[in-house]
Scaffold this active site. Structure first.
Site, mmCIF file in Angstrom:
data_model
loop_
_atom_site.group_PDB
_atom_site.id
_atom_site.type_symbol
_atom_site.label_atom_id
_atom_site.label_comp_id
_atom_site.label_asym_id
_atom_site.label_seq_id
_atom_site.Cartn_x
_atom_site.Cartn_y
_atom_site.Cartn_z
ATOM 1 N N PRO A 93 0.821 -1.214 0.000
ATOM 2 C CA PRO A 93 0.000 0.000 0.000
ATOM 3 C C PRO A 93 0.859 1.271 0.000
ATOM 4 O O PRO A 93 0.468 2.291 -0.554
ATOM 5 C CB PRO A 93 -0.806 -0.115 1.298
ATOM 6 C CG PRO A 93 -0.847 -1.579 1.592
ATOM 7 C CD PRO A 93 0.444 -2.148 1.087
ATOM 8 N N GLY A 94 2.028 1.204 0.585
ATOM 9 C CA GLY A 94 2.907 2.380 0.646
ATOM 10 C C GLY A 94 3.532 2.738 -0.691
ATOM 11 O O GLY A 94 4.157 3.803 -0.817
ATOM 12 N N GLU A 206 8.761 -10.177 -17.759
ATOM 13 C CA GLU A 206 7.399 -9.688 -17.491
ATOM 14 C C GLU A 206 7.095 -8.477 -18.381
ATOM 15 O O GLU A 206 5.996 -8.346 -18.926
ATOM 16 C CB GLU A 206 7.236 -9.310 -16.014
ATOM 17 C CG GLU A 206 5.814 -8.848 -15.712
ATOM 18 C CD GLU A 206 5.588 -8.464 -14.247
ATOM 19 O OE1 GLU A 206 6.482 -8.687 -13.415
ATOM 20 O OE2 GLU A 206 4.501 -7.935 -13.955
#
Ligand SMILES: Cc1cc2nc3c(=O)[nH]c(=O)nc-3n(C[C@H](O)[C@H](O)[C@H](O)COP(=O)(O)OP(=O)(O)OC[C@H]3O[C@@H](n4cnc5c(N)ncnc54)[C@H](O)[C@@H]3O)c2cc1C
Length: 345
Positions: A93-94, A206
């Site tokens: 979340p940070g 990726e």
């Protein structure tokens, strides 16, 4: 996304492409997995489907490369066989861009690590049987990061939320909680402190894969737009009979071709063993510019139909919006490329 789809894809030999047979894969390399992805996009697969079905592509490579037979037997083989689902949890979340600043901690306690923290935006995290998790085992910065496999059912490990999104609807996205989760040391991937390097190495693939998503859905949207403009008549003639429409289709085609050719070239250099960290960023960006433009134009050429739920180009348009954000945002990748290409003060 039904679990049965993973089994069916594995039975067709799709999940294991690009993984060596020695770890339960089908062999082949990145160019082979690109061929599979392109074929699926050509038939209308969504970027969300591909993210959900092939999450193994980001959850497993570190485990497969570690050469750790125990990890390979417990996680890599069953996932490539379609029996398990894995996720990769880096973002918190940070913040997600600054990977070196992650705060989830793993404190050594005898034969275990005790993990505390929160991860968010984790693809397939709601369904995952195990999560390859980036944790801080050491001091601040990238040298203190390790990779640890956290398993569903371990006390203290929770799926806190399933996050609703603009697109990628069939791909679940989780917020995950870790409260004093005791994880056996055997679940450490590679050496302690090597997590950042492992993540950085696998990010190249990726980013190339997300470039394929971008030009894949763009190519499909172009094909749909071409077919729609042949069928749809306005002012007494098919849309495609207007020069301005044909030129638009050609411009869409040009952007898809450039993105595909450049991504193929970068992937081939990667397979040949060259370091293409900067070029993978450029490929992702080139393909994303193509998909942003092409998916938008495809909606426009469909008129009102293009804005309706259930029209395929509308789905690709929404899915396209995640691509400049996920797997390294455009801004962060441009900055990385600037450093690698020597455009520094
Ligand atoms: C659908 C979805 C699936 C995802 N799947 C996964 C997953 O499976 N595993 C996983 O670990 N993560 C996953 N992510 C997270 C994704 O990788 C992050 O969202 C992404 O890295 C950006 O991080 P952030 O959202 O925290 O944005 P922030 O880091 O807060 O950045 C916000 C904005 O500021 C820009 N910015 C940041 N720093 C700078 C700077 N120095 N200069 C200029 N601009 C800057 C960014 O480019 C971005 O535009 C997923 C995200 C989504 C939405």
């Amino acid at each position: 996304m039904p679990r049965g789809l993973h089994l069916a894809a594995a039975r067709q030999g799709l999940l294991g492409i690009g993984f060596p047979e020695s770890v339960g894969g089908e062999g082949g390399d990145l160019l082979d997995s690109i061929a599979v992805q392109e074929a699926m996009f050509e038939e209308g697969a969504s970027s969300g489907l591909m993210a959900a079905l092939f999450t193994s592509g980001i959850a497993l490579p570190h485990l497969a490369a570690s050469g750790d037979d125990d990890l390979i037997d417990r996680f890599v083989r069953p996932t490539l066989a379609g029996r398990l689902i894995g996720s990769l949890a880096v973002t918190e979340p940070g913040g997600g861009s600054d990977v070196a600043s992650i705060r989830t901690t793993a404190r050594r306690d005898g034969a275990h690590f005790v993990v505390n923290g929160t991860k968010t935006f984790i693809t397939s995290g709601v369904r995952a049987d195990f999560v390859t998790t980036a944790v801080r085992t050491g001091g601040p910065g990238h040298a203190g990061i390790s990779l640890l496999v956290v398993e569903k059912g371990m006390p203290g490990f929770t799926v806190d939320r399933s996050l609703a999104k603009l697109g990628w609807h069939c791909s679940d996205t989780a917020e995950l909680g870790y409260a004093d989760v005791r994880v056996p040391v055997a679940n450490l991937v590679g050496d302690e402190g090597s997590g950042f390097a492992q993540i950085a190495e696998q990010f190249v693939v990726e980013r190339i894969a997300l470039a394929v998503h971008a030009y894949g859905i763009a190519a499909r949207s172009l094909a749909l737009a071409a077919s729609y403009t042949r069928e749809r008549e306005t002012f007494g003639k098919p849309l495609i009979a207007n020069q301005v429409v044909r030129h638009r289709l050609v411009e869409m085609h040009r952007r898809v071709e450039v993105a595909r050719s450049y991504t193929h070239a970068v992937a081939a250099r990667h397979v040949a063993g060259e370091s293409v960290v900067a070029e993978a960023c450029l490929a992702k960006q080139t393909a994303i510019e193509a998909s942003s433009y092409v998916c938008d134009e495809a909606v426009q050429l469909h008129g009102g139909m293009g804005y309706l739920r259930g029209t395929e180009v509308e789905r690709h348009y929404r899915d396209a919006r995640i691509l400049p954000i996920g797997g390294g945002s455009t801004e962060v990748l441009t900055d990385l490329a600037a450093r690698l290409l020597g455009y520094t003060p």
